[in-house]
Design a protein around this motif. Sequence first.
Motif, PDB file in Angstrom:
ATOM      1  N   MET A   1       0.845  -1.201   0.000  1.00  0.00           N
ATOM      2  CA  MET A   1       0.000   0.000   0.000  1.00  0.00           C
ATOM      3  C   MET A   1       0.877   1.247   0.000  1.00  0.00           C
ATOM      4  N   LYS A   2       0.529   2.195  -0.893  1.00  0.00           N
ATOM      5  CA  LYS A   2       1.232   3.469  -0.954  1.00  0.00           C
ATOM      6  C   LYS A   2       0.550   4.460  -0.009  1.00  0.00           C
ATOM      7  N   PHE A   3       1.319   5.470   0.421  1.00  0.00           N
ATOM      8  CA  PHE A   3       0.772   6.466   1.345  1.00  0.00           C
ATOM      9  C   PHE A   3       0.929   7.869   0.784  1.00  0.00           C
ATOM     10  N   HIS A   4      -0.148   8.635   0.922  1.00  0.00           N
ATOM     11  CA  HIS A   4      -0.187  10.025   0.481  1.00  0.00           C
ATOM     12  C   HIS A   4      -0.538  10.905   1.673  1.00  0.00           C
ATOM     13  N   LEU A   5      -0.232  12.177   1.573  1.00  0.00           N
ATOM     14  CA  LEU A   5      -0.589  13.156   2.601  1.00  0.00           C
ATOM     15  C   LEU A   5      -1.462  14.233   1.975  1.00  0.00           C
ATOM     16  N   ALA A   6      -2.599  14.510   2.608  1.00  0.00           N
ATOM     17  CA  ALA A   6      -3.422  15.660   2.237  1.00  0.00           C
ATOM     18  C   ALA A   6      -3.429  16.623   3.420  1.00  0.00           C
ATOM     19  N   ILE A   7      -3.073  17.867   3.152  1.00  0.00           N
ATOM     20  CA  ILE A   7      -3.033  18.852   4.232  1.00  0.00           C
ATOM     21  C   ILE A   7      -3.417  20.219   3.680  1.00  0.00           C
ATOM     22  N   ASN A   8      -4.147  20.967   4.497  1.00  0.00           N
ATOM     23  CA  ASN A   8      -4.592  22.303   4.116  1.00  0.00           C
ATOM     24  C   ASN A   8      -3.963  23.363   5.008  1.00  0.00           C
ATOM     25  N   LEU A   9      -3.827  24.557   4.473  1.00  0.00           N
ATOM     26  CA  LEU A   9      -3.632  25.714   5.341  1.00  0.00           C
ATOM     27  C   LEU A   9      -4.994  25.996   5.952  1.00  0.00           C
ATOM     28  N   GLU A  10      -5.080  25.945   7.276  1.00  0.00           N
ATOM     29  CA  GLU A  10      -6.388  26.070   7.921  1.00  0.00           C
ATOM     30  C   GLU A  10      -6.295  26.915   9.183  1.00  0.00           C
ATOM     31  N   ARG A  11      -7.346  27.690   9.399  1.00  0.00           N
ATOM     32  CA  ARG A  11      -7.493  28.444  10.646  1.00  0.00           C
ATOM     33  C   ARG A  11      -8.913  28.264  11.152  1.00  0.00           C
ATOM     34  N   ALA A  35       9.827  10.469   4.792  1.00  0.00           N
ATOM     35  CA  ALA A  35       9.365   9.132   5.182  1.00  0.00           C
ATOM     36  C   ALA A  35       8.989   8.269   3.989  1.00  0.00           C
ATOM     37  N   GLY A  36       8.990   8.831   2.788  1.00  0.00           N
ATOM     38  CA  GLY A  36       8.690   8.041   1.608  1.00  0.00           C
ATOM     39  C   GLY A  36       7.242   8.075   1.158  1.00  0.00           C
ATOM     40  N   PHE A  37       6.460   9.040   1.661  1.00  0.00           N
ATOM     41  CA  PHE A  37       5.104   9.203   1.132  1.00  0.00           C
ATOM     42  C   PHE A  37       5.201   9.473  -0.370  1.00  0.00           C
ATOM     43  N   GLU A  38       4.242   8.974  -1.117  1.00  0.00           N
ATOM     44  CA  GLU A  38       4.300   9.078  -2.572  1.00  0.00           C
ATOM     45  C   GLU A  38       3.829  10.439  -3.089  1.00  0.00           C
ATOM     46  N   ILE A  39       2.727  10.968  -2.533  1.00  0.00           N
ATOM     47  CA  ILE A  39       2.108  12.187  -3.058  1.00  0.00           C
ATOM     48  C   ILE A  39       1.694  13.093  -1.902  1.00  0.00           C
ATOM     49  N   ALA A  40       1.857  14.411  -2.079  1.00  0.00           N
ATOM     50  CA  ALA A  40       1.266  15.414  -1.190  1.00  0.00           C
ATOM     51  C   ALA A  40       0.153  16.107  -1.972  1.00  0.00           C
ATOM     52  N   TRP A  41      -1.043  16.181  -1.365  1.00  0.00           N
ATOM     53  CA  TRP A  41      -2.219  16.715  -2.039  1.00  0.00           C
ATOM     54  C   TRP A  41      -2.592  18.087  -1.479  1.00  0.00           C
ATOM     55  N   TRP A  63       5.671  23.870  -2.055  1.00  0.00           N
ATOM     56  CA  TRP A  63       6.076  22.638  -1.388  1.00  0.00           C
ATOM     57  C   TRP A  63       7.173  21.933  -2.170  1.00  0.00           C
ATOM     58  N   GLY A  64       6.999  21.875  -3.490  1.00  0.00           N
ATOM     59  CA  GLY A  64       7.937  21.137  -4.324  1.00  0.00           C
ATOM     60  C   GLY A  64       9.345  21.697  -4.296  1.00  0.00           C
ATOM     61  N   GLU A  65       9.484  22.982  -4.020  1.00  0.00           N
ATOM     62  CA  GLU A  65      10.812  23.585  -3.921  1.00  0.00           C
ATOM     63  C   GLU A  65      11.553  23.111  -2.675  1.00  0.00           C
ATOM     64  N   HIS A  66      10.813  22.699  -1.653  1.00  0.00           N
ATOM     65  CA  HIS A  66      11.423  22.330  -0.370  1.00  0.00           C
ATOM     66  C   HIS A  66      11.389  20.820  -0.105  1.00  0.00           C
ATOM     67  N   ALA A  67      10.479  20.114  -0.759  1.00  0.00           N
ATOM     68  CA  ALA A  67      10.374  18.653  -0.620  1.00  0.00           C
ATOM     69  C   ALA A  67      10.660  18.072  -1.995  1.00  0.00           C
ATOM     70  N   LYS A  68      11.816  17.503  -2.173  1.00  0.00           N
ATOM     71  CA  LYS A  68      12.356  17.260  -3.507  1.00  0.00           C
ATOM     72  C   LYS A  68      11.948  15.940  -4.150  1.00  0.00           C
ATOM     73  N   ASN A  69      11.336  15.036  -3.399  1.00  0.00           N
ATOM     74  CA  ASN A  69      11.019  13.723  -3.958  1.00  0.00           C
ATOM     75  C   ASN A  69       9.523  13.466  -4.092  1.00  0.00           C
ATOM     76  N   ILE A  70       8.754  13.965  -3.163  1.00  0.00           N
ATOM     77  CA  ILE A  70       7.323  13.668  -3.132  1.00  0.00           C
ATOM     78  C   ILE A  70       6.643  14.257  -4.361  1.00  0.00           C
ATOM     79  N   ARG A  71       5.671  13.502  -4.905  1.00  0.00           N
ATOM     80  CA  ARG A  71       4.928  13.997  -6.047  1.00  0.00           C
ATOM     81  C   ARG A  71       3.854  14.984  -5.582  1.00  0.00           C
ATOM     82  N   LEU A  72       3.390  15.810  -6.494  1.00  0.00           N
ATOM     83  CA  LEU A  72       2.578  16.974  -6.140  1.00  0.00           C
ATOM     84  C   LEU A  72       1.180  16.817  -6.716  1.00  0.00           C
ATOM     85  N   GLY A  73       0.219  16.540  -5.828  1.00  0.00           N
ATOM     86  CA  GLY A  73      -1.128  16.202  -6.251  1.00  0.00           C
ATOM     87  C   GLY A  73      -2.111  17.348  -6.105  1.00  0.00           C
TER      88      GLY A  73
END
Length: 352
Positions: A1-11, A35-41, A63-73
């Motif tokens: 199973m692959k793992f992705h991260l979804a995160i928002n700027l939230e207040r 940690a090897g997550f595949e995609i950040a959403w 994000w992509g400028e600072h996290a060099k491996n994770i794909r950008l969803g």
Amino acid sequence: MKFHLAINLERMTPETDMKAVRDHTLEMVKMADAAGFEIAWAAEHHALEMTIAPNPFQILGWWGEHAKNIRLGVGVVNAAYWHPINLAGEAAMLDLLSDGRLEFGIGSGAYQREFDRMKPGLDQKDSWRYMQEMLPVVQKLWEGDYAHDGEFWQFPSATSCPKPVQSEVPVWVAARAPITFDYAVEHECNILSWPLTMPMSEVETYAKRLKDAVETAGKPFKGTWAIMRHTAVYESEQDRAGAMGAIRHVLGQFGNLMMKRGEVLNGFPEQVPLEELDGNARVDPDMLEENLMFGSPAQVVEKLKAHQAFGADAFVYYASMGADMDLQKRSLQLFIDKVMPEFAQQELAHAG
């Protein structure tokens, strides 16, 4: 199973420092990248402090400028709010600047309140028609000159500038209804499903819709099916209580937006009083802990295996739910340290 991260700027309140929110999302994405997550959403929403995402391409480029491996969803653009030439160019520019890491997600939107402001007169229930016209147009613009005379958009010959770096950009469709599963399978898209706070029976329903779509299309599903859930991994009662309090608060705001039962003041949705929602299973604490990806590391492992048993290829760790930022980091670190290794061992076993 692959793992992705979804995160928002939230207040949740005006007192929360916007720069702290900004920095927090990047820290979480960098943790996931390491940690090897595949995609950040990153999502698209407008005029809402609980999901600050007026342009997901801008967020993902940062994000992509600072996290060099994770794909950008892009998870997901609302087709009705865009012009195809604009959307094709924005997406291709992200792919270019990230050296080919774009995962292009498209959907039909969620809140009627947003449609009333961004696309007045359009009923959210009809917005899938915009998505189904938009996607092939964007793909043709990525290929080269193309003129379009459709129901919603018309334009003379034009092309996407720039073009994507990838020869074939992965495409994702947000799917819950049968019609969107049918569309995704027929057009060979990946599928992103969010069961909200519904039980595993909802995931089973989605699995059946995917199976039915495959039978209707008469061809196998070659893509990835990812399931997203709000996630909180904890080992203390204090963190459990914090996560539960946060998700119940967010659901009160979500109820406002979905049922149009309150005002949105300066970007902050009024919370529907929980006492009015106690009869609704979506806010019952025991039900939430059972249905969401909440629990100890061992409990979360078992829940993930249950999703995997229904055919999910990937799990999207949805981090944003109004919780304290330190709690969010503790949860993600526990997931990385004590949940993901269980599935790394599984992958090794399959490889062997």
